[in-house]
Enzyme design. Sequence first.
Site, mmCIF file in Angstrom:
data_model
loop_
_atom_site.group_PDB
_atom_site.id
_atom_site.type_symbol
_atom_site.label_atom_id
_atom_site.label_comp_id
_atom_site.label_asym_id
_atom_site.label_seq_id
_atom_site.Cartn_x
_atom_site.Cartn_y
_atom_site.Cartn_z
ATOM 1 N N SER A 123 0.790 -1.243 0.000
ATOM 2 C CA SER A 123 0.000 0.000 0.000
ATOM 3 C C SER A 123 0.816 1.285 0.000
ATOM 4 C CB SER A 123 -0.877 0.042 1.243
ATOM 5 O OG SER A 123 -2.180 -0.266 0.917
ATOM 6 N N LYS A 158 0.700 3.450 -2.940
ATOM 7 C CA LYS A 158 -0.462 4.298 -3.269
ATOM 8 C C LYS A 158 -0.112 5.788 -3.242
ATOM 9 C CE LYS A 158 -3.753 0.910 -1.384
ATOM 10 N NZ LYS A 158 -4.496 0.496 -0.175
ATOM 11 N N TYR A 206 -2.319 -2.008 -10.807
ATOM 12 C CA TYR A 206 -2.377 -1.822 -9.352
ATOM 13 C C TYR A 206 -1.639 -2.968 -8.633
ATOM 14 C CZ TYR A 206 -4.214 -1.941 -4.619
ATOM 15 O OH TYR A 206 -4.313 -2.009 -3.253
ATOM 16 N N TYR A 227 -4.350 3.434 7.781
ATOM 17 C CA TYR A 227 -5.560 2.599 7.901
ATOM 18 C C TYR A 227 -6.496 3.202 8.949
ATOM 19 C CZ TYR A 227 -2.590 -0.692 5.321
ATOM 20 O OH TYR A 227 -1.769 -1.283 4.400
ATOM 21 N N VAL A 258 0.584 -3.589 4.189
ATOM 22 C CA VAL A 258 0.377 -4.865 4.887
ATOM 23 C C VAL A 258 1.605 -5.785 4.874
ATOM 24 C CG1 VAL A 258 -2.141 -4.958 4.695
ATOM 25 C CG2 VAL A 258 -0.726 -5.910 2.857
HETATM 26 N N1 GLU Z 1 -1.952 -5.114 -2.511
HETATM 27 C C1 GLU Z 1 -2.686 -5.035 -1.284
HETATM 28 C C2 GLU Z 1 -4.173 -5.061 -1.533
HETATM 29 O O1 GLU Z 1 -4.625 -4.517 -2.480
HETATM 30 C C3 GLU Z 1 -2.269 -3.776 -0.580
HETATM 31 C C4 GLU Z 1 -2.847 -3.725 0.751
HETATM 32 C C5 GLU Z 1 -2.110 -2.884 1.708
HETATM 33 O O2 GLU Z 1 -0.883 -2.902 1.811
HETATM 34 O O3 GLU Z 1 -2.828 -2.164 2.425
HETATM 35 O O4 GLU Z 1 -4.937 -5.644 -0.801
#
Ligand code: GLU
Length: 319
Positions: free
Chosen positions: A63, A66, A189, A241, A259
């Site tokens: 994540s 992002k 993604y 989060y 995560v």
């Molecule tokens: N690739 C993970 C997903 O889309 C990223 C989640 C994360 O790190 O929050 O669920």
Amino acid sequence: MLSLQSFLDDLYDRYRDLNEGRLASYIPELAKADKGCFGISVVTTDGRCFEAGEVHQPFTIQSISKVFAYGLALEDHGRDELFEKVGVEPTGDPFNSLIRLDEDSKRPFNPMINAGAIATTSLIDGTDPTDKLNRLLAMFEGYLGHNVVIDMSTFMSERSTGHRNRAMAHLMLNFDMIGHDINSALDLYFQQCSVMVDCHDLATMAATLANQGVQPVTKVQAISGDYVRDLLSVMYTCGMYNRAGEWAYRVGIPAKSGVSGGIIAVVPGKAGIATFSPLIDANGNSIRGLRVFEELSQAYGLHLFDLSMGRCVFTKALE
Ligand code: GLU
């Protein structure tokens, strides 16, 4: 007071045996991580490093990507156009929540939750999927100062099990929130989440944001300085989060976690800080990382609104 290096060494020693939390397993490949791996890295805006532990152990960025993909989409579309497609409001829901999509706004709440991140990535310019991927990789290379590799096992693992993300993309398509080519958007993604980094890399990426988008070592402008404030704003309000509020309250600097166990944080004008430890809590945040950041913020007065210490303690520690 201990020097910053001694402080990091001490944090590493005190938290290396903290074995609370679990490995992320909903992406099967992530469950193979080494639970004991733990690193802390501080990279200054002039490229100096203070580090402890396994800072060169590679892992997938997840994540944390992002933030940087949002930067590229901002450069491609500008603030106003992107704001119409992806909001900047925290949700208080889990990062992979499907609810709150069926809203009148026709846009996901923010680019740090999965729905918003998939919508953001779908907006990255390019003539075809390869061109989009190459632009994304070139963007990461600007921050890292070296070549980028995608971990194919994690990409394939997520691609074949990411039904929730796929459902989200279909729902967003149904609500006209994203364009039709959702399979390409999802692949891109999943690829961005599977970019390999280490803890030192993450701190360097954060230091680039702390340095108005200029990579501290190569001096490459990785993102236009105008957009750095956008990235830091959504990190501050939505980056951790469902703990974003508590993080803003206790640690008080813009941050993003993933995560796989990484956390990045930016001390504007001063340094990027990163931790890596794959044992995460129920929200998805690395437990050793949370402890380290709380202590660092407290000891060096990093909280943006803590005017009692100013930032002078940290500035002195970096000398
Ligand atoms: N690739 C993970 C997903 O889309 C990223 C989640 C994360 O790190 O929050 O669920």
